[in-house]
Design an enzyme around this catalytic site. Sequence first.
Site, short mmCIF file in Angstrom:
data_model
loop_
_atom_site.label_atom_id
_atom_site.label_comp_id
_atom_site.label_asym_id
_atom_site.label_seq_id
_atom_site.Cartn_x
_atom_site.Cartn_y
_atom_site.Cartn_z
N LYS A 17 -1.86 2.36 4.04
CA LYS A 17 -2.43 1.55 3.58
C LYS A 17 -2.42 0.08 4.06
CE LYS A 17 0.45 2.14 0.21
NZ LYS A 17 1.23 3.14 0.75
N ARG A 92 0.60 2.03 -9.14
CA ARG A 92 1.45 3.09 -8.86
C ARG A 92 2.24 4.28 -9.68
NH1 ARG A 92 4.72 1.94 -3.56
NH2 ARG A 92 3.58 0.28 -3.21
N ARG A 131 8.75 3.04 11.95
CA ARG A 131 7.67 1.62 11.79
C ARG A 131 8.69 0.55 12.08
NH1 ARG A 131 5.14 0.75 6.08
NH2 ARG A 131 7.38 1.42 5.53
N ARG A 164 12.26 -2.16 8.21
CA ARG A 164 12.33 -2.62 6.65
C ARG A 164 13.30 -1.88 6.06
NH1 ARG A 164 6.39 -1.44 3.99
NH2 ARG A 164 7.68 -0.32 2.31
N ARG A 175 11.42 7.62 -1.67
CA ARG A 175 10.23 6.89 -2.10
C ARG A 175 8.98 7.97 -1.92
NH1 ARG A 175 10.01 3.45 2.83
NH2 ARG A 175 7.99 2.78 2.27
P1 AP5 Z 1 1.72 1.65 6.96
O1 AP5 Z 1 0.31 1.15 7.40
O2 AP5 Z 1 2.76 0.56 7.08
O3 AP5 Z 1 1.78 2.46 5.77
P2 AP5 Z 1 1.92 2.05 4.16
O4 AP5 Z 1 0.70 3.03 3.46
O5 AP5 Z 1 1.36 0.48 4.15
O6 AP5 Z 1 3.28 2.58 3.72
P3 AP5 Z 1 4.34 1.56 2.86
O7 AP5 Z 1 5.47 2.01 3.45
O8 AP5 Z 1 4.08 -0.01 3.10
O9 AP5 Z 1 4.06 2.10 1.55
P4 AP5 Z 1 4.84 1.81 0.49
O10 AP5 Z 1 3.97 2.10 -0.69
O11 AP5 Z 1 5.90 2.67 0.15
O12 AP5 Z 1 5.65 0.36 0.28
P5 AP5 Z 1 5.25 -0.89 -0.09
O13 AP5 Z 1 5.54 -2.21 0.82
O14 AP5 Z 1 3.77 -0.99 -0.71
O15 AP5 Z 1 1.95 2.77 8.03
C1 AP5 Z 1 3.45 3.34 8.11
C2 AP5 Z 1 3.61 3.58 9.80
O16 AP5 Z 1 2.80 4.74 10.12
C3 AP5 Z 1 3.48 2.21 10.37
O17 AP5 Z 1 4.62 2.28 11.41
C4 AP5 Z 1 2.20 2.36 11.22
O18 AP5 Z 1 2.17 1.99 12.66
C5 AP5 Z 1 2.01 3.99 11.33
N1 AP5 Z 1 0.58 4.70 11.11
C6 AP5 Z 1 -0.17 4.11 10.39
N2 AP5 Z 1 -1.33 4.79 10.39
C7 AP5 Z 1 -1.30 5.61 11.50
C8 AP5 Z 1 -2.10 6.50 12.15
N3 AP5 Z 1 -3.38 6.96 11.93
N4 AP5 Z 1 -1.56 7.31 13.30
C9 AP5 Z 1 -0.11 7.13 13.69
N5 AP5 Z 1 0.70 6.21 12.96
C10 AP5 Z 1 0.10 5.44 12.12
O19 AP5 Z 1 6.33 -0.93 -1.30
C11 AP5 Z 1 7.68 -1.07 -1.11
C12 AP5 Z 1 8.65 -0.87 -2.56
O20 AP5 Z 1 8.12 -2.06 -3.23
C13 AP5 Z 1 8.31 0.26 -3.04
O21 AP5 Z 1 9.11 1.43 -2.71
C14 AP5 Z 1 8.77 -0.47 -4.77
O22 AP5 Z 1 9.97 -0.43 -4.67
C15 AP5 Z 1 8.15 -1.60 -4.76
N6 AP5 Z 1 6.77 -1.84 -5.21
C16 AP5 Z 1 5.77 -2.11 -4.37
N7 AP5 Z 1 4.65 -2.01 -5.20
C17 AP5 Z 1 5.04 -1.52 -6.43
C18 AP5 Z 1 4.24 -1.16 -7.65
N8 AP5 Z 1 2.95 -1.14 -7.59
N9 AP5 Z 1 5.23 -0.72 -8.74
C19 AP5 Z 1 6.45 -0.73 -8.53
N10 AP5 Z 1 7.06 -1.04 -7.33
C20 AP5 Z 1 6.24 -1.52 -6.44
MG MG Z 2 2.48 -1.17 3.14
#
Ligand code: AP5
Ligand code: MG
Length: 216
Positions: A17, A92, A131, A164, A175
């Site tokens: 994402k 989410r 990552r 992270r 997660r």
């Molecule tokens: P990346 O692009 O970073 O993936 P992402 O989908 O953004 O993954 P996140 O871990 O950020 O999602 P998340 O939803 O768990 O975390 P968030 O920060 O939103 O890519 C991941 C890796 O893969 C990178 O190393 C990248 O280089 C690699 N990659 C990407 N595409 C690739 C490809 N095509 N080929 C190869 N490699 C690739 O949330 C964190 C925490 O915050 C949650 O756990 C929760 O506690 C809280 N939170 C956030 N939002 C909410 C909500 N709405 N409600 C409640 N709690 C929330």
């Molecule tokens: Mg992200």
Amino acid sequence: MLKRKNLVFLGAPGAGKGTISNLLLAKHPLAHISTGDILRAEVAAGTEAGKKAGAIMKAGKLVPDELVADMVSRRLTAPDCENGFILDGFPRTIPQADLLAAALAKLGRSLDRVIYFKVPEEVLIQRLTARLCCRGCDAIYNKLFMPPKVEGKCDKCGGELYQRADDSLETAQNRLKIFREQTAPLVEYYEKRGQLFTAAGEDSADILKQILADLE
Ligand code: AP5
Ligand code: MG
């Protein structure tokens, strides 16, 4: 150029994402609203919201619906959202989706598309545990798949790269479990409303192409 598109990026942790947001934002003037990034900034600043969220995030659980929904509702009134936005990682849960619909209705707006990133689970664990993120900008790297040119340094801004706190194997697995239980039902929720587009595959450039073809 994409203008005034109101998008949700839906997908498991590690689905890409953030990576696809960065690729899209390089050419299209949408506001990027990542609830994970906003919460991490609150934790780093030691605010009340950050104090509530920090331990929950470290355990890989979801922070309370009202807390994130309030943050997003406020953010959506900022002037840069007039040009359209990407909601990255929100909603989410089904209650969050309902709160979002209500907040947008109040603003006289609605979602144009919910993009669902469909990636096999074994790939997600590999991506998350390798990552690297930049402390200075929003750049995202991967030790295995997208390494920086110089180890430990951001190609774009020279900032320090870090892992992270929630990218350990154990927390990443938690997660993914939470995603299956609480977030995956949103796929059907938005499918039923005719708003879902599924982007499948593992090549970022190809995924971006699929999304643009759907939106343009
Ligand atoms: P990346 O692009 O970073 O993936 P992402 O989908 O953004 O993954 P996140 O871990 O950020 O999602 P998340 O939803 O768990 O975390 P968030 O920060 O939103 O890519 C991941 C890796 O893969 C990178 O190393 C990248 O280089 C690699 N990659 C990407 N595409 C690739 C490809 N095509 N080929 C190869 N490699 C690739 O949330 C964190 C925490 O915050 C949650 O756990 C929760 O506690 C809280 N939170 C956030 N939002 C909410 C909500 N709405 N409600 C409640 N709690 C929330
Ligand atoms: Mg992200």
